[in-house]
Design a protein around this motif. Structure first.
Motif, PDB file in Angstrom:
ATOM      1  N   ALA A   1      19.775   0.546  -6.161  1.00 19.05           N
ATOM      2  CA  ALA A   1      18.969  -0.554  -5.632  1.00 19.05           C
ATOM      3  C   ALA A   1      17.493  -0.371  -5.966  1.00 19.05           C
ATOM      4  O   ALA A   1      16.804  -1.331  -6.346  1.00 19.05           O
ATOM      5  N   SER A   2      16.990   0.858  -5.835  1.00 18.60           N
ATOM      6  CA  SER A   2      15.573   1.089  -6.131  1.00 18.60           C
ATOM      7  C   SER A   2      15.279   0.946  -7.614  1.00 18.60           C
ATOM      8  O   SER A   2      14.203   0.478  -8.003  1.00 18.60           O
ATOM      9  N   THR A   3      16.240   1.310  -8.458  1.00 15.13           N
ATOM     10  CA  THR A   3      16.053   1.148  -9.900  1.00 15.13           C
ATOM     11  C   THR A   3      15.987  -0.328 -10.277  1.00 15.13           C
ATOM     12  O   THR A   3      15.196  -0.722 -11.138  1.00 15.13           O
ATOM     13  N   ARG A   4      16.801  -1.134  -9.611  1.00 16.09           N
ATOM     14  CA  ARG A   4      16.760  -2.580  -9.864  1.00 16.09           C
ATOM     15  C   ARG A   4      15.380  -3.136  -9.527  1.00 16.09           C
ATOM     16  O   ARG A   4      14.822  -3.952 -10.282  1.00 16.09           O
TER      17      ARG A   4
ATOM     18  N   MET B   1       9.519  -8.206  -3.726  1.00 17.90           N
ATOM     19  CA  MET B   1      10.472  -7.265  -4.310  1.00 17.90           C
ATOM     20  C   MET B   1      10.864  -6.181  -3.313  1.00 17.90           C
ATOM     21  O   MET B   1      12.020  -5.760  -3.260  1.00 17.90           O
ATOM     22  N   LEU B   2       9.902  -5.743  -2.510  1.00 16.76           N
ATOM     23  CA  LEU B   2      10.200  -4.705  -1.520  1.00 16.76           C
ATOM     24  C   LEU B   2      11.124  -5.237  -0.427  1.00 16.76           C
ATOM     25  O   LEU B   2      12.063  -4.549  -0.009  1.00 16.76           O
ATOM     26  N   THR B   3      10.886  -6.455   0.024  1.00 20.96           N
ATOM     27  CA  THR B   3      11.777  -7.034   1.031  1.00 20.96           C
ATOM     28  C   THR B   3      13.171  -7.246   0.451  1.00 20.96           C
ATOM     29  O   THR B   3      14.171  -7.119   1.166  1.00 20.96           O
ATOM     30  N   ASN B   4      13.261  -7.547  -0.847  1.00 21.46           N
ATOM     31  CA  ASN B   4      14.566  -7.660  -1.504  1.00 21.46           C
ATOM     32  C   ASN B   4      15.295  -6.321  -1.508  1.00 21.46           C
ATOM     33  O   ASN B   4      16.518  -6.267  -1.311  1.00 21.46           O
ATOM     34  N   LEU B   5      14.553  -5.235  -1.760  1.00 19.68           N
ATOM     35  CA  LEU B   5      15.155  -3.900  -1.743  1.00 19.68           C
ATOM     36  C   LEU B   5      15.725  -3.585  -0.366  1.00 19.68           C
ATOM     37  O   LEU B   5      16.859  -3.107  -0.241  1.00 19.68           O
ATOM     38  N   LEU B   6      14.944  -3.856   0.674  1.00 17.36           N
ATOM     39  CA  LEU B   6      15.416  -3.596   2.028  1.00 17.36           C
ATOM     40  C   LEU B   6      16.660  -4.436   2.339  1.00 17.36           C
ATOM     41  O   LEU B   6      17.609  -3.955   2.972  1.00 17.36           O
ATOM     42  N   ALA B   7      16.659  -5.682   1.864  1.00 20.16           N
ATOM     43  CA  ALA B   7      17.816  -6.551   2.087  1.00 20.16           C
ATOM     44  C   ALA B   7      19.052  -6.016   1.346  1.00 20.16           C
ATOM     45  O   ALA B   7      20.165  -6.048   1.880  1.00 20.16           O
ATOM     46  N   ASP B   8      18.851  -5.524   0.133  1.00 26.39           N
ATOM     47  CA  ASP B   8      19.968  -4.945  -0.648  1.00 26.39           C
ATOM     48  C   ASP B   8      20.577  -3.764   0.099  1.00 26.39           C
ATOM     49  O   ASP B   8      21.808  -3.610   0.148  1.00 26.39           O
ATOM     50  N   LEU B   9      19.734  -2.926   0.657  1.00 25.68           N
ATOM     51  CA  LEU B   9      20.228  -1.738   1.381  1.00 25.68           C
ATOM     52  C   LEU B   9      20.978  -2.148   2.645  1.00 25.68           C
ATOM     53  O   LEU B   9      22.023  -1.558   2.970  1.00 25.68           O
ATOM     54  N   ARG B  10      20.487  -3.166   3.326  1.00 23.81           N
ATOM     55  CA  ARG B  10      21.181  -3.627   4.541  1.00 23.81           C
ATOM     56  C   ARG B  10      22.549  -4.222   4.194  1.00 23.81           C
ATOM     57  O   ARG B  10      23.530  -4.014   4.906  1.00 23.81           O
TER      58      ARG B  10
ATOM     59  N   ARG C   1       0.842  -1.209   0.000  1.00 21.73           N
ATOM     60  CA  ARG C   1       0.000   0.000   0.000  1.00 21.73           C
ATOM     61  C   ARG C   1       0.875   1.256   0.000  1.00 21.73           C
ATOM     62  O   ARG C   1       0.617   2.220  -0.724  1.00 21.73           O
ATOM     63  N   ILE C   2       1.933   1.229   0.808  1.00 21.91           N
ATOM     64  CA  ILE C   2       2.832   2.377   0.902  1.00 21.91           C
ATOM     65  C   ILE C   2       3.777   2.450  -0.292  1.00 21.91           C
ATOM     66  O   ILE C   2       4.018   3.518  -0.855  1.00 21.91           O
ATOM     67  N   SER C   3       4.297   1.292  -0.716  1.00 20.46           N
ATOM     68  CA  SER C   3       5.308   1.298  -1.782  1.00 20.46           C
ATOM     69  C   SER C   3       4.720   1.528  -3.166  1.00 20.46           C
ATOM     70  O   SER C   3       5.444   1.894  -4.095  1.00 20.46           O
ATOM     71  N   SER C   4       3.411   1.329  -3.339  1.00 23.89           N
ATOM     72  CA  SER C   4       2.817   1.504  -4.674  1.00 23.89           C
ATOM     73  C   SER C   4       2.948   2.946  -5.153  1.00 23.89           C
ATOM     74  O   SER C   4       3.149   3.204  -6.343  1.00 23.89           O
ATOM     75  N   GLU C   5       2.846   3.895  -4.215  1.00 23.69           N
ATOM     76  CA  GLU C   5       2.991   5.295  -4.599  1.00 23.69           C
ATOM     77  C   GLU C   5       4.438   5.576  -5.026  1.00 23.69           C
ATOM     78  O   GLU C   5       4.690   6.326  -5.966  1.00 23.69           O
ATOM     79  N   PHE C   6       5.399   4.948  -4.321  1.00 19.77           N
ATOM     80  CA  PHE C   6       6.804   5.058  -4.716  1.00 19.77           C
ATOM     81  C   PHE C   6       6.998   4.544  -6.146  1.00 19.77           C
ATOM     82  O   PHE C   6       7.677   5.163  -6.965  1.00 19.77           O
TER      83      PHE C   6
ATOM     84  N   LEU D   1      12.748  -2.043 -12.127  1.00 26.72           N
ATOM     85  CA  LEU D   1      12.790  -2.902 -13.317  1.00 26.72           C
ATOM     86  C   LEU D   1      12.018  -4.198 -13.069  1.00 26.72           C
ATOM     87  O   LEU D   1      11.254  -4.660 -13.926  1.00 26.72           O
ATOM     88  N   ALA D   2      12.231  -4.781 -11.891  1.00 23.93           N
ATOM     89  CA  ALA D   2      11.526  -6.016 -11.552  1.00 23.93           C
ATOM     90  C   ALA D   2      10.024  -5.773 -11.470  1.00 23.93           C
ATOM     91  O   ALA D   2       9.218  -6.619 -11.892  1.00 23.93           O
ATOM     92  N   GLY D   3       9.639  -4.607 -10.951  1.00 26.65           N
ATOM     93  CA  GLY D   3       8.224  -4.289 -10.852  1.00 26.65           C
ATOM     94  C   GLY D   3       7.562  -4.110 -12.208  1.00 26.65           C
ATOM     95  O   GLY D   3       6.432  -4.557 -12.424  1.00 26.65           O
ATOM     96  N   ILE D   4       8.262  -3.476 -13.131  1.00 27.96           N
ATOM     97  CA  ILE D   4       7.732  -3.297 -14.493  1.00 27.96           C
ATOM     98  C   ILE D   4       7.547  -4.659 -15.159  1.00 27.96           C
ATOM     99  O   ILE D   4       6.517  -4.931 -15.798  1.00 27.96           O
ATOM    100  N   ARG D   5       8.544  -5.516 -15.002  1.00 29.72           N
ATOM    101  CA  ARG D   5       8.458  -6.862 -15.592  1.00 29.72           C
ATOM    102  C   ARG D   5       7.304  -7.647 -14.971  1.00 29.72           C
ATOM    103  O   ARG D   5       6.550  -8.338 -15.664  1.00 29.72           O
TER     104      ARG D   5
END
Length: 291
Positions: free
Chosen positions: A162-165, A276-285, A22-27, A168-172
């Motif tokens: 990381a967010s761009t990666r 995908m969002l949890t993957n982004l958080l993991a990438d940042l960590r 719900r929060i990340s969709s706007e992002f 891309l996954a979200g578009i696919r």
């Protein structure tokens, strides 16, 4: 092209999936808008440029990627990608060889590209702050205020790449879910996101279930057209198709909503977006940031 919506329903939706998505969709939609602005309101050109740029970030010494590979990564028709890639070459932003295309050095360092990268970082940080406010993440911003001009810091670049990666996954994923019809998926996403946008900075944002219809605010087709920078008639056509399929409902003269009952049927998309969002958080960590 099929007009049916994805109907595969997972056996279980992970905890926090609905509020996080719900929060990340706007992002996600803001990210698409930044790309569209970067290429003079040309959505597909923005997506192609992003894919080529991202390829360079992971292979600075080479950075060339074939058009067919770009089409695969974006889940778009080959001819569509080829046409927009050729436009980027004509505009001097990319160069073409037998191996494929790459971003020219001048475009990488151009003011417009650096500005897009900075806005991408700020957009991602805004989402991370919203997730943390809802106790769905533990983001801590790097020390100091974000620079509004000049070269990005290491931390800002890490977040932007990381967010761009994940974009891309979200578009696919969106193309997969909507049987190759990316625009249909974007219109659907923009409608349901606008329906619940008003709760993002409230306690309701962390609600674990699909929000009921009485908490969904209708949105007009014109507002969706403006937010996606797509022609009104294009958006209207997709919205009508969604209505005919029962995925959207018109609420008098106020606009349209995606009702809760239909949102639950599309839980497979929620599960994938949450992953995908949890993957982004993991990438940042992994990069040393607190997220």
């Amino acid at each position: 092209m099929s007009q049916s919506a994805p109907q595969s329903e997972p056996s279980e939706v992970p905890r926090n999936a609905y509020p996080m998505v719900r929060i990340s969709s706007e992002f996600f939609l803001r990210s698409v808008d930044l790309l569209t602005q970067l290429q003079g309101d040309k959505l597909i050109s923005g997506l192609v440029f992003m894919a080529v740029w991202h390829n360079h970030m992971h292979d600075p010494d080479g950075g060339t990627v074939g058009v067919r590979e770009l089409a695969r990564r974006l889940n778009l028709p080959y001819e569509t990608v080829r046409r927009h890639a050729a436009g980027l070459v004509r505009a001097g932003q990319c160069t073409a060889t037998r191996e494929g295309i790459s971003v020219v050095p001048a475009a990488l360092k151009s003011r417009s590209t650096v500005d897009w990268m900075r806005k991408t970082y700020l957009n991602t940080e805004r989402m991370l702050v919203d997730l943390t406010r809802a106790r769905l993440a533990k983001y801590e911003a790097p020390p100091g205020l974000p620079e509004r001009q000049g070269k990005l810091t290491r931390e800002q670049m890490v977040i932007a790449i990381a967010s761009t990666r994940q974009l891309l996954a979200g578009i696919r994923m969106l193309g997969d879910l909507w049987n190759g019809d990316l625009l249909r998926g974007l219109v659907f996403s923009a409608i349901w996101t606008a329906n619940v946008k008003h709760v993002i900075n409230t306690a309701t944002a962390a609600h674990q279930a699909v929000l009921p219809d009485d908490q969904r605010r209708p949105v007009s087709i014109l507002a969706i057209s403006n937010s996606l920078r797509l022609p009104y008639e294009t958006v209207r056509r997709h919205a009508v198709a969604l209505e005919k399929a029962g995925i959207c409902q018109r609420v008098g003269q106020q606009g349209v909503i995606v009702p809760a009952s239909e949102h639950r049927k599309l839980a497979s998309g929620t599960v994938q977006a949450h992953g995908m969002l949890t993957n982004l958080l993991a990438d940042l960590r992994r990069a040393g940031l607190k997220a």
